[in-house]
Design an enzyme around this catalytic site. Structure first.
Site, PDB file in Angstrom:
ATOM      1  N   CYS A  68       0.833  -1.203   0.000  1.00 27.32           N
ATOM      2  CA  CYS A  68       0.000   0.000   0.000  1.00 27.32           C
ATOM      3  C   CYS A  68       0.870   1.256   0.000  1.00 27.32           C
ATOM      4  O   CYS A  68       1.889   1.326   0.676  1.00 27.32           O
ATOM      5  CB  CYS A  68      -0.913  -0.013   1.221  1.00 27.32           C
ATOM      6  N   CYS A  72       0.430   4.752   7.040  1.00 33.02           N
ATOM      7  CA  CYS A  72      -0.232   4.572   8.344  1.00 33.02           C
ATOM      8  C   CYS A  72       0.729   3.819   9.280  1.00 33.02           C
ATOM      9  O   CYS A  72       1.124   2.682   8.995  1.00 33.02           O
ATOM     10  CB  CYS A  72      -1.536   3.796   8.161  1.00 33.02           C
ATOM     11  N   CYS A  75       0.470  -0.005  10.328  1.00 32.00           N
ATOM     12  CA  CYS A  75      -0.025  -0.997   9.381  1.00 32.00           C
ATOM     13  C   CYS A  75       1.065  -1.887   8.776  1.00 32.00           C
ATOM     14  O   CYS A  75       2.063  -1.398   8.236  1.00 32.00           O
ATOM     15  CB  CYS A  75      -0.806  -0.307   8.259  1.00 32.00           C
ATOM     16  N   CYS A 112     -16.550  -9.452   5.508  1.00 32.54           N
ATOM     17  CA  CYS A 112     -15.919  -8.154   5.259  1.00 32.54           C
ATOM     18  C   CYS A 112     -14.624  -8.346   4.473  1.00 32.54           C
ATOM     19  O   CYS A 112     -13.725  -9.055   4.920  1.00 32.54           O
ATOM     20  CB  CYS A 112     -15.642  -7.483   6.602  1.00 32.54           C
ATOM     21  N   CYS A 143     -19.582  -6.422   3.483  1.00 28.22           N
ATOM     22  CA  CYS A 143     -18.860  -5.221   3.897  1.00 28.22           C
ATOM     23  C   CYS A 143     -17.551  -5.201   3.123  1.00 28.22           C
ATOM     24  O   CYS A 143     -16.959  -6.257   2.894  1.00 28.22           O
ATOM     25  CB  CYS A 143     -18.568  -5.292   5.402  1.00 28.22           C
ATOM     26  N   CYS A 203     -19.478   1.867   8.618  1.00 33.34           N
ATOM     27  CA  CYS A 203     -18.720   1.198   9.678  1.00 33.34           C
ATOM     28  C   CYS A 203     -17.464   2.032   9.885  1.00 33.34           C
ATOM     29  O   CYS A 203     -16.630   2.130   8.975  1.00 33.34           O
ATOM     30  CB  CYS A 203     -18.378  -0.233   9.253  1.00 33.34           C
ATOM     31  N   ARG A 275     -17.930  -2.747  18.011  1.00 31.49           N
ATOM     32  CA  ARG A 275     -17.223  -4.015  17.767  1.00 31.49           C
ATOM     33  C   ARG A 275     -15.891  -4.069  18.503  1.00 31.49           C
ATOM     34  O   ARG A 275     -15.027  -3.208  18.332  1.00 31.49           O
ATOM     35  CB  ARG A 275     -16.997  -4.234  16.267  1.00 31.49           C
TER      36      ARG A 275
HETATM   37  N1  SAM Z   1      -6.711   0.386   3.162  1.00 29.78           N
HETATM   38  C1  SAM Z   1      -7.993   0.512   3.703  1.00 29.78           C
HETATM   39  C2  SAM Z   1      -8.100   1.574   4.750  1.00 29.78           C
HETATM   40  O1  SAM Z   1      -7.081   2.058   5.212  1.00 29.78           O
HETATM   41  O2  SAM Z   1      -9.222   1.928   5.093  1.00 29.78           O
HETATM   42  C3  SAM Z   1      -8.560  -0.794   4.252  1.00 29.78           C
HETATM   43  C4  SAM Z   1      -7.660  -1.692   5.066  1.00 29.78           C
HETATM   44  S1  SAM Z   1      -7.002  -1.002   6.587  1.00 29.78           S
HETATM   45  C5  SAM Z   1      -5.883  -2.289   7.052  1.00 29.78           C
HETATM   46  C6  SAM Z   1      -8.389  -1.113   7.692  1.00 29.78           C
HETATM   47  C7  SAM Z   1      -8.224  -0.735   9.142  1.00 29.78           C
HETATM   48  O3  SAM Z   1      -7.515  -1.747   9.842  1.00 29.78           O
HETATM   49  C8  SAM Z   1      -7.434   0.504   9.466  1.00 29.78           C
HETATM   50  O4  SAM Z   1      -8.155   1.679   9.291  1.00 29.78           O
HETATM   51  C9  SAM Z   1      -7.130   0.284  10.936  1.00 29.78           C
HETATM   52  O5  SAM Z   1      -8.149   0.810  11.754  1.00 29.78           O
HETATM   53  C10 SAM Z   1      -7.106  -1.232  11.080  1.00 29.78           C
HETATM   54  N2  SAM Z   1      -5.742  -1.694  11.364  1.00 29.78           N
HETATM   55  C11 SAM Z   1      -4.737  -1.831  10.475  1.00 29.78           C
HETATM   56  N3  SAM Z   1      -3.615  -2.273  11.074  1.00 29.78           N
HETATM   57  C12 SAM Z   1      -3.909  -2.405  12.401  1.00 29.78           C
HETATM   58  C13 SAM Z   1      -3.158  -2.809  13.538  1.00 29.78           C
HETATM   59  N4  SAM Z   1      -1.871  -3.149  13.429  1.00 29.78           N
HETATM   60  N5  SAM Z   1      -3.761  -2.838  14.739  1.00 29.78           N
HETATM   61  C14 SAM Z   1      -5.079  -2.487  14.834  1.00 29.78           C
HETATM   62  N6  SAM Z   1      -5.834  -2.106  13.797  1.00 29.78           N
HETATM   63  C15 SAM Z   1      -5.265  -2.049  12.589  1.00 29.78           C
HETATM   64  C1  DTB Z   2     -11.299  -2.692  11.511  1.00 30.85           C
HETATM   65  O1  DTB Z   2     -11.647  -1.700  12.189  1.00 30.85           O
HETATM   66  N1  DTB Z   2     -10.407  -3.587  11.911  1.00 30.85           N
HETATM   67  C2  DTB Z   2     -10.194  -4.590  10.876  1.00 30.85           C
HETATM   68  C3  DTB Z   2     -11.214  -4.154   9.785  1.00 30.85           C
HETATM   69  N2  DTB Z   2     -11.763  -2.954  10.304  1.00 30.85           N
HETATM   70  C4  DTB Z   2     -10.788  -4.042   8.396  1.00 30.85           C
HETATM   71  C5  DTB Z   2      -8.784  -4.741  10.491  1.00 30.85           C
HETATM   72  C6  DTB Z   2      -7.874  -5.065  11.642  1.00 30.85           C
HETATM   73  C7  DTB Z   2      -6.491  -5.279  11.139  1.00 30.85           C
HETATM   74  C8  DTB Z   2      -5.566  -5.727  12.206  1.00 30.85           C
HETATM   75  C9  DTB Z   2      -4.178  -5.929  11.711  1.00 30.85           C
HETATM   76  C10 DTB Z   2      -4.043  -6.911  10.591  1.00 30.85           C
HETATM   77  O2  DTB Z   2      -4.541  -8.053  10.690  1.00 30.85           O
HETATM   78  O3  DTB Z   2      -3.393  -6.558   9.611  1.00 30.85           O
HETATM   79 FE1  SF4 Z   3      -2.842   1.237   3.388  1.00 25.04          FE
HETATM   80 FE2  SF4 Z   3      -2.751   0.043   5.776  1.00 25.04          FE
HETATM   81 FE3  SF4 Z   3      -3.163   2.671   5.618  1.00 25.04          FE
HETATM   82 FE4  SF4 Z   3      -5.114   0.978   4.793  1.00 25.04          FE
HETATM   83  S1  SF4 Z   3      -4.350   1.214   6.882  1.00 25.04           S
HETATM   84  S2  SF4 Z   3      -4.385   2.836   3.752  1.00 25.04           S
HETATM   85  S3  SF4 Z   3      -3.831  -0.687   3.993  1.00 25.04           S
HETATM   86  S4  SF4 Z   3      -1.297   1.560   4.979  1.00 25.04           S
END
Ligand code: SAM
Ligand code: DTB
Ligand code: SF4
Length: 328
Positions: A68, A72, A75, A112, A143, A203, A275
């Site tokens: 990506c 963030c 992530c 989802c 979702c 959501c 959730r």
């Molecule tokens: N790229 C899209 C976005 O950013 O909306 C969808 C996927 S992104 C991984 C979805 C959500 O996962 C993020 O907004 C964040 O709230 C959650 N998330 C990602 N990495 C995480 C982590 N290490 N711990 C907890 N929540 C996480």
């Molecule tokens: C949300 O709030 N949490 C989910 C879903 N929406 C997409 C993602 C959690 C990701 C946790 C870290 C991972 O598994 O990469």
């Molecule tokens: Fe990309 Fe992860 Fe940020 Fe979603 S949360 S925009 S997957 S870097």
């Protein structure tokens, strides 16, 4: 801030304005309540709107993993950090459907699908629309979480039968730039408007434990609760610390402060599903039970979140049985 002893339990209601308004200070005051008072109040609010012994289950699938463009700081999927994650292009429809069928067989009510995109190109969206149509035909709620949407994309998703779009604001406005610099909170709010205007359920939640203080946690909840209307579903994630990301070594939050966040979300968003999201794998059964008592009524269900582990379905079934919780 007001001290624990001086806030009567009956105060701290939403301000009586034409639209619900929760000032950050009132939410901070909720956080400052004695734990038992806060959880009692949350449970009271919960019972006014929901069956207190029912929890909804959503299963996640990463349909496009890693690589990506965004930065963030939490992530595993950002191309900017070396997290050792294996990238995966968009999954074929049959593989998605196989996962959706398995999720349904295990009892999930919603499926989802998440993609590691800043946002989908129109050409990316086509195959995702097909996934939504076909998953819906299995009798599951649908979702997707695909990042920021361009004009018209939310309507196309709605036409394909999408029930929910997940798009988190993740952290408080004042903390946002410390965690993410490649897009702004306003960008996220703009996408949420598009989703809402297209008639897709919203959501939207955030992550706790990213080095924010209690005030920022209150500001995050205020941002969510003051949306008009508040999100239908509010995922509260406990940071899963990922090696290689800037937040790998951040100090974890006191588990009771996490429970407090759930309780405050419940009180300020009485009709939303709250959730208990990422981070359950690192929580004890007792901590999860406290979260349900504080008003959480939804979980991610199944062995995997997007790229990290989640408790296995059998463990969750056993926990629900111990607590007398029925899954919906
Ligand atoms: N790229 C899209 C976005 O950013 O909306 C969808 C996927 S992104 C991984 C979805 C959500 O996962 C993020 O907004 C964040 O709230 C959650 N998330 C990602 N990495 C995480 C982590 N290490 N711990 C907890 N929540 C996480
Ligand atoms: C949300 O709030 N949490 C989910 C879903 N929406 C997409 C993602 C959690 C990701 C946790 C870290 C991972 O598994 O990469
Ligand atoms: Fe990309 Fe992860 Fe940020 Fe979603 S949360 S925009 S997957 S870097």
């Amino acid at each position: 801030m007001t001290s624990h002893a001086t806030i009567p339990l009956t105060t701290l209601r939403p301000r009586q304005t034409p639209v619900q308004c929760w000032p950050v200070e009132d939410i901070e005051a909720l956080f400052a309540l004695p734990f038992n008072d806060l959880v009692f109040r949350a449970q009271q609010v919960h019972r006014e709107h929901f069956d207190p012994n029912a929890v909804q289950r959503s299963t996640l699938l990463s349909i496009k993993t890693g690589g990506c463009s965004e930065d963030c700081g939490y992530c595993s999927q950002s191309a900017r950090y070396d997290t050792g994650l294996e990238r995966q292009r968009l999954l074929p429809l049959d593989e998605v459907l196989e996962n959706a069928r398995a999720a349904k067989a295990k009892g999930a009510s919603r499926f989802c699908m998440g993609a590691a995109w800043r946002g989908p190109k129109d050409s990316d969206l086509e195959p995702v629309l097909e996934m939504v149509r076909e998953v819906k035909k299995l009798g599951l709620e649908t979702c997707v979480t695909l990042g920021m949407l361009k004009d018209g994309q939310a309507e196309r998703l709605k036409d394909a039968g999408l029930d929910y779009y997940n798009h988190n604001i993740d952290t408080a406005p004042e903390h946002y730039g410390k965690v993410i610099t490649t897009h702004t909170l306003q960008d996220r709010l703009d996408t949420l408007d598009k989703v809402r205007n297209a008639g897709v359920n919203v959501c939207c939640g955030g992550i706790i434990g990213m080095g924010e203080g209690q005030k920022s946690r209150a500001a995050l909840v205020a941002e969510l609760a003051n949306m008009t209307p508040p999100p239908d579903s509010v995922p509260i994630n406990n940071l899963v610390a990922i090696e290689g990301t800037p937040l790998a070594d951040v100090e974890g939050i006191d588990p009771l402060d996490f429970v407090r966040t759930i309780a405050v979300a419940r009180i300020t968003m009485p009709k939303s599903y709250v959730r208990l999201s990422a981070g359950r794998q690192q929580m004890s059964d007792e901590m999860q039970a406290l979260c349900f008592l504080a008003g959480a009524n939804s979980i991610f269900y199944g062995e995997r979140l997007l790229t990290t582990d989640n408790p296995d379905a059998g463990g969750d079934e056993a926990l629900f049985a111990r607590l007398g919780i029925k899954a919906i």
